[in-house]
Design a protein around this motif. Structure first.
Motif, PDB file in Angstrom:
ATOM      1  N   CYS A  74       0.872  -1.178   0.000  1.00  0.00           N
ATOM      2  CA  CYS A  74       0.000   0.000   0.000  1.00  0.00           C
ATOM      3  C   CYS A  74       0.909   1.228   0.000  1.00  0.00           C
ATOM      4  CB  CYS A  74      -0.896   0.045   1.223  1.00  0.00           C
ATOM      5  SG  CYS A  74      -2.045  -1.327   1.356  1.00  0.00           S
ATOM      6  N   GLN A 118     -17.779   2.220   3.919  1.00  0.00           N
ATOM      7  CA  GLN A 118     -17.906   0.905   3.293  1.00  0.00           C
ATOM      8  C   GLN A 118     -17.034  -0.149   3.980  1.00  0.00           C
ATOM      9  OE1 GLN A 118     -17.253   1.148  -1.018  1.00  0.00           O
ATOM     10  NE2 GLN A 118     -18.001   3.236  -0.953  1.00  0.00           N
ATOM     11  N   TRP A 119     -15.880   0.238   4.504  1.00  0.00           N
ATOM     12  CA  TRP A 119     -14.972  -0.785   5.034  1.00  0.00           C
ATOM     13  C   TRP A 119     -14.832  -0.809   6.550  1.00  0.00           C
ATOM     14  CZ3 TRP A 119     -10.592   0.672   7.740  1.00  0.00           C
ATOM     15  CH2 TRP A 119     -10.120   1.978   7.539  1.00  0.00           C
ATOM     16  N   LYS A 144      -6.813  -3.991   3.568  1.00  0.00           N
ATOM     17  CA  LYS A 144      -7.781  -4.543   2.611  1.00  0.00           C
ATOM     18  C   LYS A 144      -8.452  -3.420   1.840  1.00  0.00           C
ATOM     19  CE  LYS A 144      -9.557  -7.999   5.392  1.00  0.00           C
ATOM     20  NZ  LYS A 144     -10.662  -8.429   6.143  1.00  0.00           N
ATOM     21  N   ALA A 145      -8.800  -2.344   2.560  1.00  0.00           N
ATOM     22  CA  ALA A 145      -9.454  -1.202   1.925  1.00  0.00           C
ATOM     23  C   ALA A 145      -8.549  -0.577   0.861  1.00  0.00           C
ATOM     24  CB  ALA A 145      -9.836  -0.156   2.986  1.00  0.00           C
ATOM     25  N   CYS A 146      -7.253  -0.503   1.144  1.00  0.00           N
ATOM     26  CA  CYS A 146      -6.301   0.042   0.167  1.00  0.00           C
ATOM     27  C   CYS A 146      -6.310  -0.781  -1.115  1.00  0.00           C
ATOM     28  CB  CYS A 146      -4.874   0.059   0.743  1.00  0.00           C
ATOM     29  SG  CYS A 146      -4.616   1.367   1.969  1.00  0.00           S
ATOM     30  N   CYS A 147      -6.369  -2.114  -0.958  1.00  0.00           N
ATOM     31  CA  CYS A 147      -6.363  -2.980  -2.134  1.00  0.00           C
ATOM     32  C   CYS A 147      -7.622  -2.797  -2.968  1.00  0.00           C
ATOM     33  CB  CYS A 147      -6.239  -4.442  -1.706  1.00  0.00           C
ATOM     34  SG  CYS A 147      -4.649  -4.780  -0.918  1.00  0.00           S
ATOM     35  N   SER A 148      -8.777  -2.664  -2.315  1.00  0.00           N
ATOM     36  CA  SER A 148     -10.012  -2.516  -3.089  1.00  0.00           C
ATOM     37  C   SER A 148     -10.187  -1.074  -3.598  1.00  0.00           C
ATOM     38  CB  SER A 148     -11.234  -2.934  -2.263  1.00  0.00           C
ATOM     39  OG  SER A 148     -11.346  -2.135  -1.104  1.00  0.00           O
ATOM     40  N   TYR A 149      -9.553  -0.116  -2.916  1.00  0.00           N
ATOM     41  CA  TYR A 149      -9.666   1.298  -3.317  1.00  0.00           C
ATOM     42  C   TYR A 149      -9.016   1.521  -4.673  1.00  0.00           C
ATOM     43  CZ  TYR A 149      -9.955   6.377  -2.438  1.00  0.00           C
ATOM     44  OH  TYR A 149     -10.250   7.706  -2.473  1.00  0.00           O
ATOM     45  N   SER A 150      -7.853   0.907  -4.867  1.00  0.00           N
ATOM     46  CA  SER A 150      -7.140   1.122  -6.128  1.00  0.00           C
ATOM     47  C   SER A 150      -7.964   0.603  -7.298  1.00  0.00           C
ATOM     48  CB  SER A 150      -5.764   0.452  -6.088  1.00  0.00           C
ATOM     49  OG  SER A 150      -5.885  -0.879  -5.636  1.00  0.00           O
ATOM     50  N   LYS A 151      -8.802  -0.409  -7.018  1.00  0.00           N
ATOM     51  CA  LYS A 151      -9.669  -0.934  -8.092  1.00  0.00           C
ATOM     52  C   LYS A 151     -10.839  -0.003  -8.362  1.00  0.00           C
ATOM     53  CE  LYS A 151      -8.625  -5.781  -7.152  1.00  0.00           C
ATOM     54  NZ  LYS A 151      -8.264  -5.928  -5.731  1.00  0.00           N
ATOM     55  N   SER A 152     -11.316   0.654  -7.289  1.00  0.00           N
ATOM     56  CA  SER A 152     -12.542   1.451  -7.441  1.00  0.00           C
ATOM     57  C   SER A 152     -12.287   2.882  -7.925  1.00  0.00           C
ATOM     58  CB  SER A 152     -13.322   1.483  -6.118  1.00  0.00           C
ATOM     59  OG  SER A 152     -12.577   2.178  -5.128  1.00  0.00           O
TER      60      SER A 152
END
Length: 174
Positions: free
Chosen positions: A23, A40-41, A165-173
Motif C-alpha cells: 500500500c 464501506q470498510w 484490505k481497503a487500500c487494495c479494493s480502493y485502487s480498483k474502485s
C-alpha cells in the motif's frame, strides 16, 4: 503496541507503529481521508460526514459500541500536510475535537469531547508504507476493562488489517 497509561487522567493513550505492505503512502492517505469510502470498510462507523460551519470544515463521526454500551460520537477538525524531511516524503494528518454549536449532543449517544490523533505515513522503501499513529480520546461513561483490553490487543491490529484490505479494493474502485 506500546500503551502509555498517564496516571493523571487514568485513560489510555495509544501509540501504533505498523507497516502496510503493498500500500503506497499516497494510497494509504487517500483511503484514510476518504470519509465516504470509510463507511464501506469500517464496520464501526454508524454515521460519518464533513460539513462546513463558519468557514471551517468539521467532521461528525458516530461510532458503534457493543451492546449494552451507548454509541459515542465525535466532532472534530483535521488537517493534512505533505512534508519533506531530509528528502523523505512524509504525510501527516492531525485531528482534534472541537465544540460546534451547530452539532449539539444527541440523546442516547455520548459525545467524546477530548479526542486527539496524529498520523504519519511514509514509504517503507519498497511498495508499502510505514505508519505511525498517536491516538487519545476520553470515551466518557464507564468503559469496562474487557473493552479497553480488546481495543488494545485486537481492535487496533484489526483496524490496520481492514485498512490494508481497503487500500487494495480502493485502487480498483478509483
Amino acid at each position: 503496541f506500546p500503551i502509555l497509561f498517564p496516571q493523571q487522567s487514568g485513560l489510555y493513550e495509544y501509540k501504533i507503529f505498523g507497516g502496510l505492505a503493498d500500500c503506497p503512502p499516497k494510497l494509504c492517505l487517500d483511503v484514510y481521508m476518504d470519509l465516504d469510502f470509510r463507511k464501506q470498510w469500517d464496520q464501526y462507523v454508524k454515521e460519518l460526514y464533513e460539513k462546513t460551519y463558519d468557514g471551517e470544515k468539521v467532521i461528525y463521526w458516530e461510532v458503534k459500541y457493543p451492546f449494552p454500551l451507548s454509541n459515542r460520537d465525535y466532532v472534530y477538525i483535521r488537517e493534512c500536510r505533505e512534508m519533506d524531511v531530509d528528502g523523505r516524503k512524509i504525510w501527516v494528518v492531525l485531528a482534534q475535537s472541537v465544540s460546534v454549536p451547530q452539532c449539539p449532543e444527541k440523546p442516547g449517544i455520548i459525545r467524546v469531547k477530548s479526542y486527539k490523533q496524529s498520523l504519519a505515513i511514509e514509504s517503507d522503501g519498497k511498495t508499502g508504507s510505514k505508519v505511525y499513529m498517536y491516538y487519545f480520546d476520553n470515551p466518557g461513561g464507564m468503559i469496562p476493562s474487557w473493552l479497553v483490553n480488546w481495543a488494545a490487543k485486537s481492535g487496533v491490529p484489526a483496524f490496520l488489517k481492514d485498512m490494508q484490505k481497503a487500500c487494495c479494493s480502493y485502487s480498483k474502485s478509483t
